[in-house]
Design a protein around this motif. Structure first.
Motif, PDB file in Angstrom:
ATOM      1  N   LEU A 223       0.810  -1.217   0.000  1.00  0.00           N
ATOM      2  CA  LEU A 223       0.000   0.000   0.000  1.00  0.00           C
ATOM      3  C   LEU A 223       0.847   1.272   0.000  1.00  0.00           C
ATOM      4  CD1 LEU A 223      -2.766  -0.996   2.594  1.00  0.00           C
ATOM      5  CD2 LEU A 223      -2.926  -1.034   0.105  1.00  0.00           C
ATOM      6  N   LYS A 224       2.144   1.127   0.071  1.00  0.00           N
ATOM      7  CA  LYS A 224       3.072   2.274   0.085  1.00  0.00           C
ATOM      8  C   LYS A 224       2.770   3.241   1.245  1.00  0.00           C
ATOM      9  CE  LYS A 224       2.007   3.249  -4.176  1.00  0.00           C
ATOM     10  NZ  LYS A 224       1.962   3.922  -5.492  1.00  0.00           N
ATOM     11  N   VAL A 225       2.351   2.694   2.365  1.00  0.00           N
ATOM     12  CA  VAL A 225       2.006   3.525   3.520  1.00  0.00           C
ATOM     13  C   VAL A 225       3.220   4.312   3.997  1.00  0.00           C
ATOM     14  CG1 VAL A 225       1.169   3.527   5.905  1.00  0.00           C
ATOM     15  CG2 VAL A 225       0.160   1.953   4.229  1.00  0.00           C
ATOM     16  N   GLY A 226       4.301   3.609   4.267  1.00  0.00           N
ATOM     17  CA  GLY A 226       5.493   4.270   4.768  1.00  0.00           C
ATOM     18  C   GLY A 226       6.111   5.232   3.774  1.00  0.00           C
ATOM     19  N   LYS A 227       6.184   4.810   2.531  1.00  0.00           N
ATOM     20  CA  LYS A 227       6.754   5.662   1.477  1.00  0.00           C
ATOM     21  C   LYS A 227       5.935   6.934   1.313  1.00  0.00           C
ATOM     22  CE  LYS A 227       7.904   5.535  -3.481  1.00  0.00           C
ATOM     23  NZ  LYS A 227       9.345   5.860  -3.371  1.00  0.00           N
ATOM     24  N   THR A 228       4.623   6.798   1.306  1.00  0.00           N
ATOM     25  CA  THR A 228       3.733   7.952   1.141  1.00  0.00           C
ATOM     26  C   THR A 228       3.860   8.909   2.322  1.00  0.00           C
ATOM     27  OG1 THR A 228       2.173   6.603  -0.122  1.00  0.00           O
ATOM     28  CG2 THR A 228       1.346   8.675   0.781  1.00  0.00           C
ATOM     29  N   PHE A 229       3.875   8.355   3.531  1.00  0.00           N
ATOM     30  CA  PHE A 229       4.029   9.202   4.714  1.00  0.00           C
ATOM     31  C   PHE A 229       5.384   9.908   4.703  1.00  0.00           C
ATOM     32  CE2 PHE A 229       0.905   6.726   7.664  1.00  0.00           C
ATOM     33  CZ  PHE A 229      -0.146   7.146   6.859  1.00  0.00           C
ATOM     34  N   HIS A 230       6.425   9.181   4.323  1.00  0.00           N
ATOM     35  CA  HIS A 230       7.771   9.755   4.282  1.00  0.00           C
ATOM     36  C   HIS A 230       7.842  10.924   3.295  1.00  0.00           C
ATOM     37  CE1 HIS A 230      12.158   9.901   4.356  1.00  0.00           C
ATOM     38  NE2 HIS A 230      12.150   9.903   3.034  1.00  0.00           N
ATOM     39  N   GLU A 231       7.233  10.741   2.140  1.00  0.00           N
ATOM     40  CA  GLU A 231       7.261  11.788   1.118  1.00  0.00           C
ATOM     41  C   GLU A 231       6.358  12.964   1.470  1.00  0.00           C
ATOM     42  OE1 GLU A 231       6.254   9.618  -2.398  1.00  0.00           O
ATOM     43  OE2 GLU A 231       8.305   8.819  -2.666  1.00  0.00           O
ATOM     44  N   SER A 232       5.452  12.775   2.438  1.00  0.00           N
ATOM     45  CA  SER A 232       4.540  13.839   2.852  1.00  0.00           C
ATOM     46  C   SER A 232       5.092  14.687   3.988  1.00  0.00           C
ATOM     47  CB  SER A 232       3.190  13.233   3.288  1.00  0.00           C
ATOM     48  OG  SER A 232       2.582  12.529   2.223  1.00  0.00           O
ATOM     49  N   ILE A 233       6.205  14.233   4.586  1.00  0.00           N
ATOM     50  CA  ILE A 233       6.811  14.984   5.690  1.00  0.00           C
ATOM     51  C   ILE A 233       7.318  16.337   5.186  1.00  0.00           C
ATOM     52  CG2 ILE A 233       8.765  15.056   7.305  1.00  0.00           C
ATOM     53  CD1 ILE A 233       8.468  12.016   7.593  1.00  0.00           C
ATOM     54  N   GLY A 234       6.954  17.380   5.906  1.00  0.00           N
ATOM     55  CA  GLY A 234       7.410  18.719   5.548  1.00  0.00           C
ATOM     56  C   GLY A 234       6.608  19.396   4.456  1.00  0.00           C
ATOM     57  N   LYS A 235       5.493  18.778   4.058  1.00  0.00           N
ATOM     58  CA  LYS A 235       4.658  19.358   2.995  1.00  0.00           C
ATOM     59  C   LYS A 235       3.354  19.928   3.545  1.00  0.00           C
ATOM     60  CE  LYS A 235       6.440  16.471  -0.767  1.00  0.00           C
ATOM     61  NZ  LYS A 235       6.092  15.498  -1.845  1.00  0.00           N
ATOM     62  N   GLY A 236       3.333  20.180   4.839  1.00  0.00           N
ATOM     63  CA  GLY A 236       2.132  20.738   5.441  1.00  0.00           C
ATOM     64  C   GLY A 236       1.143  19.695   5.909  1.00  0.00           C
ATOM     65  N   ILE A 237       1.497  18.408   5.740  1.00  0.00           N
ATOM     66  CA  ILE A 237       0.617  17.323   6.188  1.00  0.00           C
ATOM     67  C   ILE A 237       1.206  16.688   7.444  1.00  0.00           C
ATOM     68  CG2 ILE A 237      -0.446  15.114   5.565  1.00  0.00           C
ATOM     69  CD1 ILE A 237      -0.217  15.985   2.626  1.00  0.00           C
ATOM     70  N   PHE A 238       2.448  16.216   7.344  1.00  0.00           N
ATOM     71  CA  PHE A 238       3.161  15.649   8.489  1.00  0.00           C
ATOM     72  C   PHE A 238       4.374  16.520   8.798  1.00  0.00           C
ATOM     73  CE2 PHE A 238       1.270  11.776   6.515  1.00  0.00           C
ATOM     74  CZ  PHE A 238       0.424  11.427   7.562  1.00  0.00           C
ATOM     75  N   ALA A 239       4.546  16.838  10.064  1.00  0.00           N
ATOM     76  CA  ALA A 239       5.725  17.610  10.475  1.00  0.00           C
ATOM     77  C   ALA A 239       6.958  16.719  10.466  1.00  0.00           C
ATOM     78  CB  ALA A 239       5.498  18.177  11.875  1.00  0.00           C
ATOM     79  N   ASP A 240       8.117  17.336  10.369  1.00  0.00           N
ATOM     80  CA  ASP A 240       9.376  16.594  10.431  1.00  0.00           C
ATOM     81  C   ASP A 240       9.683  16.324  11.900  1.00  0.00           C
ATOM     82  OD1 ASP A 240      11.778  15.415  10.003  1.00  0.00           O
ATOM     83  OD2 ASP A 240      12.827  17.221   9.337  1.00  0.00           O
ATOM     84  N   SER A 241       8.975  15.340  12.451  1.00  0.00           N
ATOM     85  CA  SER A 241       9.035  15.060  13.886  1.00  0.00           C
ATOM     86  C   SER A 241       9.466  13.627  14.146  1.00  0.00           C
ATOM     87  CB  SER A 241       7.655  15.283  14.519  1.00  0.00           C
ATOM     88  OG  SER A 241       6.727  14.345  13.989  1.00  0.00           O
ATOM     89  N   ILE A 242       9.717  13.342  15.402  1.00  0.00           N
ATOM     90  CA  ILE A 242      10.029  11.970  15.805  1.00  0.00           C
ATOM     91  C   ILE A 242       8.886  11.038  15.429  1.00  0.00           C
ATOM     92  CG2 ILE A 242      10.240  10.465  17.825  1.00  0.00           C
ATOM     93  CD1 ILE A 242      11.953  12.588  19.140  1.00  0.00           C
ATOM     94  N   GLU A 243       7.663  11.457  15.709  1.00  0.00           N
ATOM     95  CA  GLU A 243       6.503  10.606  15.446  1.00  0.00           C
ATOM     96  C   GLU A 243       6.368  10.294  13.962  1.00  0.00           C
ATOM     97  OE1 GLU A 243       1.686  10.361  16.337  1.00  0.00           O
ATOM     98  OE2 GLU A 243       2.813  12.165  16.877  1.00  0.00           O
ATOM     99  N   SER A 244       6.466  11.304  13.116  1.00  0.00           N
ATOM    100  CA  SER A 244       6.329  11.091  11.666  1.00  0.00           C
ATOM    101  C   SER A 244       7.422  10.175  11.146  1.00  0.00           C
ATOM    102  CB  SER A 244       6.394  12.434  10.933  1.00  0.00           C
ATOM    103  OG  SER A 244       5.310  13.262  11.296  1.00  0.00           O
TER     104      SER A 244
END
Length: 433
Positions: A223-244
């Protein structure tokens, strides 16, 4: 305190595996049965428990781009290396895959449901003419309890030995050195006092699992869950945080593994996804905080041992998601340690996690596991943050008890007693689609 027994327990319960452990255990039993027979069988019959069937229906088999117990068993017979145990398919080549597909097309192999009380049961019968071999695995993924050739018993493990392997309510965990009493307090004591060099081997598993996470982020799996979340970091969806970061790398590794990635993972308590879930969130926190390798190693000792501790109540296979209610609890404890928490805070983390995730069901190994695990990782970090701030769920809440050990026992009773019918209903839903 006997540190050697804890070290032995870690070495016993952490093992590399190529592919999801349930279909791989079937491949292992099949390879062993073929080896006992001595030549290629004309017919193969595989009988499995409901939980093995559940966890083998939708998960990818390494190198094949296929799913299911049938292709796993066929590959085990045709090209499996039984000496490699959970890495039984490491030598599989394209020619073996082609032969296995044809073997199935010729209707030479059948998968059947076995009526058994054991949640983990695999029986493989190989036949050629009048020749017949049988291998039975029970209770643990590599625990062969029976081998026969043409009706002659070549090996049979005594019942009393098998019973030692089953999870016990009295909380005695078998190791090669005898029985070991285990608790959250003793785990913390061990992990914080044991010599760093004695547990440094835990870093090997962390590196192995981190490679699979990298593979999942760099390529497209499931499902590319991890890849999608990784590519969404810093784009206003997921912050560049420990949790993300923790969610992304853990989900990416699960994406890869559930879709048949040809890289091994370090399993914990018989499961690769549990190994990923109790390891990678801790690694993510280590990477973001800049902790030392020694701190990481001690956190991994806590995470893995807590996972093993909880799984000893749940059993190897359960109606509850072992990643959500055991491995993620373990990772939350390891993260709590990295955030500066001591025993009390780690106990709080356990209670917070059980309060939040105790109802997460297991409906088989599959690509969607990445979604459940991403949710579990998020909860692990949230619970650790609360715990290190002195916040714990009240003993007045649900199955939470003032004593952390009783809370774990309550979780075990929920899984082994309260959800027996749930397991059956889940399997019925899966096979009737």
């Amino acid at each position: 305190m006997n540190f050697i027994k804890y070290i032995d327990l870690l070495k016993r319960e952490l093992a590399p595996a190529l592919g999801c452990t349930e279909p791989i255990a079937v491949a292992y039993a099949s390879a062993k049965a073929k080896k006992v027979l001595g030549f290629m069988p004309d017919k193969v019959e595989v009988l499995v428990s409901g939980n093995i069937l559940k966890n083998g229906m939708g998960v990818g088999i390494p190198k094949t781009k296929m799913t299911g117990l049938d292709i796993a068993a066929a590959l085990g017979v045709i090209g499996g290396n039984s000496n490699a145990k959970l890495e039984v398919l490491k030598d599989i080549e394209d020619k073996h895959i082609d032969e296995a597909v044809q073997y199935l097309k010729d209707n030479n192999l059948k998968i059947k449901l076995k009526d058994t009380k054991s949640k983990l049961y695999i029986e493989v019968i190989c036949k050629k003419g009048q020749e017949e071999s049988k291998v039975i695995i029970k209770d643990e993924h590599t625990n062969i309890v029976y081998i026969s050739l043409n009706g002659e018993v070549l090996y049979e493990k005594e019942e009393k030995e098998e019973n030692k392997i089953e999870a016990k309510v009295n909380k005695e965990i078998e190791t090669s050195k005898g029985n070991l009493e285990i608790s959250i307090k003793e785990i913390h004591n061990f992990a914080t006092k044991v010599d760093f060099e004695d547990i440094k081997f835990l870093l090997d598993g962390a590196k192995m699992n981190r490679r699979v996470a990298k593979e999942g982020i760099e390529h497209e799996y499931g499902l590319k869950v991890g890849k999608t979340f990784h590519e969404s970091i810093g784009k206003g969806i997921f912050a560049d945080s420990i949790e993300s970061h923790a969610i992304a790398i853990t989900a990416a590794a699960v994406d890869a593994r559930m879709d048949g990635c040809a890289l091994p993972v370090m399993t914990t308590a018989g499961s690769g996804n549990q190994g990923l879930t109790c390891t990678l969130p801790v690694v993510a926190v280590f990477e973001k905080l800049g902790s030392s390798e020694e701190q990481l190693c001690r956190a991994l000792a806590i995470s893995n041992l807590v996972t093993i501790h909880i799984k000893s109540y749940l059993g190897r296979l359960s109606a509850l998601c072992g990643c959500g209610v055991a491995a993620a609890v373990g990772s939350s404890c390891g993260i709590t340690y990295l955030l500066g928490g001591e025993y009390e805070a780690i106990s709080y983390a356990v209670k917070n996690m059980v309060a939040g995730l105790s109802g997460m069901i297991c409906d088989g190994a599959k690509q969607g596991c990445a979604l459940k695990i991403s949710t579990s990782v998020s909860s692990a970090i949230q619970s650790a943050v609360l715990a290190t701030n002195g916040i714990e769920v009240s003993c007045k809440d649900g199955i939470i008890h003032e004593c952390v050990e009783q809370t774990i026992k309550n979780l075990g009773n929920l899984a082994t007693v309260g959800m027996v019918d749930t397991d059956k209903v889940i399997l019925d839903m899966m096979v009737c689609k």
